[in-house]
Motif scaffolding. Structure first.
Motif, PDB file in Angstrom:
ATOM      1  N   VAL A 157       0.864  -1.176   0.000  1.00 29.34           N
ATOM      2  CA  VAL A 157       0.000   0.000   0.000  1.00 29.34           C
ATOM      3  C   VAL A 157       0.897   1.221   0.000  1.00 29.34           C
ATOM      4  O   VAL A 157       1.825   1.311   0.816  1.00 29.34           O
ATOM      5  CB  VAL A 157      -0.916   0.037   1.238  1.00 29.34           C
ATOM      6  N   VAL A 158       0.644   2.161  -0.907  1.00 28.33           N
ATOM      7  CA  VAL A 158       1.358   3.431  -0.912  1.00 28.33           C
ATOM      8  C   VAL A 158       0.435   4.492  -0.343  1.00 28.33           C
ATOM      9  O   VAL A 158      -0.720   4.625  -0.758  1.00 28.33           O
ATOM     10  CB  VAL A 158       1.844   3.809  -2.320  1.00 28.33           C
ATOM     11  N   LEU A 159       0.945   5.234   0.627  1.00 32.64           N
ATOM     12  CA  LEU A 159       0.160   6.215   1.374  1.00 32.64           C
ATOM     13  C   LEU A 159       0.740   7.604   1.160  1.00 32.64           C
ATOM     14  O   LEU A 159       1.960   7.807   1.302  1.00 32.64           O
ATOM     15  CB  LEU A 159       0.185   5.877   2.866  1.00 32.64           C
ATOM     16  N   ALA A 166       8.102  11.937   9.796  1.00 34.21           N
ATOM     17  CA  ALA A 166       7.337  11.511  10.970  1.00 34.21           C
ATOM     18  C   ALA A 166       6.667  10.165  10.712  1.00 34.21           C
ATOM     19  O   ALA A 166       6.621   9.305  11.605  1.00 34.21           O
ATOM     20  CB  ALA A 166       6.292  12.569  11.321  1.00 34.21           C
ATOM     21  N   ALA A 167       6.135   9.969   9.496  1.00 35.97           N
ATOM     22  CA  ALA A 167       5.498   8.688   9.171  1.00 35.97           C
ATOM     23  C   ALA A 167       6.513   7.551   9.263  1.00 35.97           C
ATOM     24  O   ALA A 167       6.237   6.499   9.855  1.00 35.97           O
ATOM     25  CB  ALA A 167       4.882   8.757   7.780  1.00 35.97           C
ATOM     26  N   CYS A 168       7.679   7.749   8.668  1.00 32.68           N
ATOM     27  CA  CYS A 168       8.708   6.704   8.714  1.00 32.68           C
ATOM     28  C   CYS A 168       9.162   6.436  10.147  1.00 32.68           C
ATOM     29  O   CYS A 168       9.387   5.281  10.528  1.00 32.68           O
ATOM     30  CB  CYS A 168       9.893   7.109   7.851  1.00 32.68           C
ATOM     31  N   ALA A 169       9.279   7.492  10.950  1.00 37.88           N
ATOM     32  CA  ALA A 169       9.719   7.320  12.333  1.00 37.88           C
ATOM     33  C   ALA A 169       8.737   6.451  13.117  1.00 37.88           C
ATOM     34  O   ALA A 169       9.136   5.557  13.870  1.00 37.88           O
ATOM     35  CB  ALA A 169       9.879   8.679  13.003  1.00 37.88           C
ATOM     36  N   ALA A 200       4.667   2.031   1.483  1.00 36.40           N
ATOM     37  CA  ALA A 200       5.519   3.112   1.010  1.00 36.40           C
ATOM     38  C   ALA A 200       4.818   4.430   1.311  1.00 36.40           C
ATOM     39  O   ALA A 200       3.579   4.510   1.265  1.00 36.40           O
ATOM     40  CB  ALA A 200       5.804   2.993  -0.485  1.00 36.40           C
ATOM     41  N   PHE A 201       5.596   5.440   1.642  1.00 36.13           N
ATOM     42  CA  PHE A 201       5.063   6.768   1.910  1.00 36.13           C
ATOM     43  C   PHE A 201       5.509   7.725   0.812  1.00 36.13           C
ATOM     44  O   PHE A 201       6.676   7.712   0.400  1.00 36.13           O
ATOM     45  CB  PHE A 201       5.536   7.279   3.272  1.00 36.13           C
ATOM     46  N   ASN A 202       4.563   8.535   0.359  1.00 38.50           N
ATOM     47  CA  ASN A 202       4.822   9.551  -0.656  1.00 38.50           C
ATOM     48  C   ASN A 202       4.516  10.922  -0.059  1.00 38.50           C
ATOM     49  O   ASN A 202       3.400  11.170   0.409  1.00 38.50           O
ATOM     50  CB  ASN A 202       3.932   9.307  -1.880  1.00 38.50           C
ATOM     51  N   GLN A 203       5.513  11.809  -0.057  1.00 38.02           N
ATOM     52  CA  GLN A 203       5.313  13.156   0.462  1.00 38.02           C
ATOM     53  C   GLN A 203       4.298  13.886  -0.409  1.00 38.02           C
ATOM     54  O   GLN A 203       4.427  13.933  -1.634  1.00 38.02           O
ATOM     55  CB  GLN A 203       6.636  13.930   0.476  1.00 38.02           C
ATOM     56  N   ALA A 204       3.259  14.463   0.219  1.00 38.92           N
ATOM     57  CA  ALA A 204       2.160  15.046  -0.541  1.00 38.92           C
ATOM     58  C   ALA A 204       1.546  16.216   0.218  1.00 38.92           C
ATOM     59  O   ALA A 204       1.929  16.527   1.352  1.00 38.92           O
ATOM     60  CB  ALA A 204       1.095  13.977  -0.809  1.00 38.92           C
ATOM     61  N   GLU A 205       0.572  16.847  -0.423  1.00 41.16           N
ATOM     62  CA  GLU A 205      -0.103  17.992   0.187  1.00 41.16           C
ATOM     63  C   GLU A 205      -1.104  17.567   1.238  1.00 41.16           C
ATOM     64  O   GLU A 205      -1.461  18.349   2.120  1.00 41.16           O
ATOM     65  CB  GLU A 205      -0.816  18.821  -0.889  1.00 41.16           C
ATOM     66  N   SER A 208      -3.791  10.641   2.157  1.00 41.23           N
ATOM     67  CA  SER A 208      -4.752   9.859   1.376  1.00 41.23           C
ATOM     68  C   SER A 208      -4.104   8.557   0.959  1.00 41.23           C
ATOM     69  O   SER A 208      -2.904   8.352   1.148  1.00 41.23           O
ATOM     70  CB  SER A 208      -5.223  10.634   0.138  1.00 41.23           C
ATOM     71  N   VAL A 209      -4.920   7.681   0.368  1.00 43.42           N
ATOM     72  CA  VAL A 209      -4.385   6.461  -0.242  1.00 43.42           C
ATOM     73  C   VAL A 209      -3.871   6.823  -1.631  1.00 43.42           C
ATOM     74  O   VAL A 209      -4.589   7.406  -2.440  1.00 43.42           O
ATOM     75  CB  VAL A 209      -5.464   5.369  -0.366  1.00 43.42           C
ATOM     76  N   ASN A 210      -2.622   6.475  -1.913  1.00 39.10           N
ATOM     77  CA  ASN A 210      -2.065   6.672  -3.244  1.00 39.10           C
ATOM     78  C   ASN A 210      -2.499   5.517  -4.149  1.00 39.10           C
ATOM     79  O   ASN A 210      -3.122   5.735  -5.184  1.00 39.10           O
ATOM     80  CB  ASN A 210      -0.544   6.774  -3.138  1.00 39.10           C
ATOM     81  N   HIS A 211      -2.193   4.290  -3.744  1.00 40.68           N
ATOM     82  CA  HIS A 211      -2.678   3.112  -4.464  1.00 40.68           C
ATOM     83  C   HIS A 211      -2.461   1.854  -3.635  1.00 40.68           C
ATOM     84  O   HIS A 211      -1.702   1.867  -2.662  1.00 40.68           O
ATOM     85  CB  HIS A 211      -2.017   2.971  -5.838  1.00 40.68           C
ATOM     86  N   VAL A 212      -3.139   0.793  -4.035  1.00 46.44           N
ATOM     87  CA  VAL A 212      -2.969  -0.535  -3.449  1.00 46.44           C
ATOM     88  C   VAL A 212      -2.483  -1.469  -4.547  1.00 46.44           C
ATOM     89  O   VAL A 212      -3.052  -1.489  -5.643  1.00 46.44           O
ATOM     90  CB  VAL A 212      -4.282  -1.070  -2.854  1.00 46.44           C
ATOM     91  N   ALA A 213      -1.423  -2.225  -4.273  1.00 48.89           N
ATOM     92  CA  ALA A 213      -0.838  -3.132  -5.261  1.00 48.89           C
ATOM     93  C   ALA A 213      -1.133  -4.577  -4.887  1.00 48.89           C
ATOM     94  O   ALA A 213      -1.069  -4.958  -3.712  1.00 48.89           O
ATOM     95  CB  ALA A 213       0.674  -2.931  -5.359  1.00 48.89           C
TER      96      ALA A 213
END
Length: 316
Positions: A157-159, A166-169, A200-205, A208-213
């Motif tokens: 899951v990419v978030l 902070a998310a990774c920590a 996986a985390f994606n830095q964003a504004e 939300s959910v980016n995608h599910v693989a």
């Protein structure tokens, strides 16, 4: 967050549990019924249970279900579920979470849900619901010969996050995940087992959910799955191609709810004793090693951005 925390006179060192696998993902949407029909009849998952406004679907592997689609007011993440080995580990995780000052939203105890199990739930710092569970009902492999070109499990899951550090920590310190690679300081890929990444985390504004693989057994299954979707008139948003980080194949689609889903295969396997975390450059030739997909378009990025998801749906 420190790996050691004092609360109620207790000292907690290290992560709260040893996560074994990414078990399932729950999604929420106003178009949950149409989305569930897509995941069954087009994507290839098999319905195992359904109730008013919710469906649970399985892949070909041993998990009772890998996807829950639930009717809601807006597209959002419902839950991310990880497996641990035993109920005793769930109880220990509860003790450690409470000592760290992370409130429990449910459990530890028997889970009142499809597949049952013994588990607990809590929220991460961006209000995503996380479940740790053991003893969930298993099912016999649907396709033991591996012939069907349908997913066997949730691969990752990419978030989208507003604070990638902070998310990774939280996910490394509290949940014991390891960072496999970075894509500059834009994406981080985290593992809990030998798969290169399950989150996986994606830095964003916004969050939300980016995608599910969803993982297919081989490149041949992957390509045949894409062919089946084309037969149904569903063409990729992006792909097919092969990513640099994770070395996995990819082809991204949009379900009827507008949520992004991915077919993938051949996810890189990590040797814990030899693996070195790498920072990848964000250039087209590394986002797609095959050179077949090119860089993601503005439309792909718009779909992956989703809509702001504040979480906390369980409080309403």
């Amino acid at each position: 967050m420190s790996t050691t925390s004092r609360a109620a006179g207790a000292v907690v060192a290290g992560p709260v549990a040893r996560l074994r696998t990414l078990r399932s993902v729950a999604l929420r949407s106003p178009d949950a019924r149409r989305a569930a029909e897509f995941y069954q009849h087009v994507w290839g998952l098999e319905p195992v249970e359904h109730d008013d406004g919710v469906a649970w679907l399985r892949g070909t592997g041993p998990e009772h279900h890998i996807l829950e689609m639930r009717q809601a007011e807006r597209n959002a993440l419902g839950k991310i579920a990880f497996s641990v080995a035993t109920p005793r580990e769930v109880d220990e995780a509860a003790r450690r979470l409470e000592a760290l000052g992370v409130p429990l939203l449910a459990g530890p105890g028997r889970l009142d849900q499809a597949g049952g199990g013994y588990g607990l739930r809590f929220a991460d710092p961006e209000n995503r619901l996380i479940e740790l569970s053991a003893d969930v009902e298993a099912v016999a492999p649907r396709d033991p010969g591996g012939r069907e070109a349908v997913p066997r499990k949730v691969a990752h899951v990419v978030l989208n996050t507003v604070d990638i550090d902070a998310a990774c920590a939280f996910y490394t310190t509290v949940l014991g995940m390891r960072i496999s690679d970075w894509s500059e300081h834009q994406m981080a890929f985290l593992r809990c087992n030998s798969d290169h990444h399950v989150i996986a985390f994606n830095q964003a504004e916004w969050t939300s959910v980016n995608h599910v693989a969803y993982e297919l057994p081989s490149v041949d299954h992957f390509m045949r799955g894409i062919g089946r979707l084309r037969h149904h008139g569903v063409t990729p948003l992006w792909g097919p191609g092969r990513h640099g980080p994770g070395n996995n194949t990819f082809s991204y689609f949009a379900d009827p709810a507008g949520l992004v889903c991915e077919y993938t295969s051949e996810v890189e396997q990590v040797d814990e004793d030899a693996w070195l975390c790498r920072v990848w450059r964000r250039v087209p030739e590394l986002s797609d090693l095959w050179g077949t997909a090119g860089p993601p378009s503005k439309d792909v990025r718009r779909h992956m951005a989703g809509i702001p998801d504040p979480g906390g749906w369980w409080q309403k």
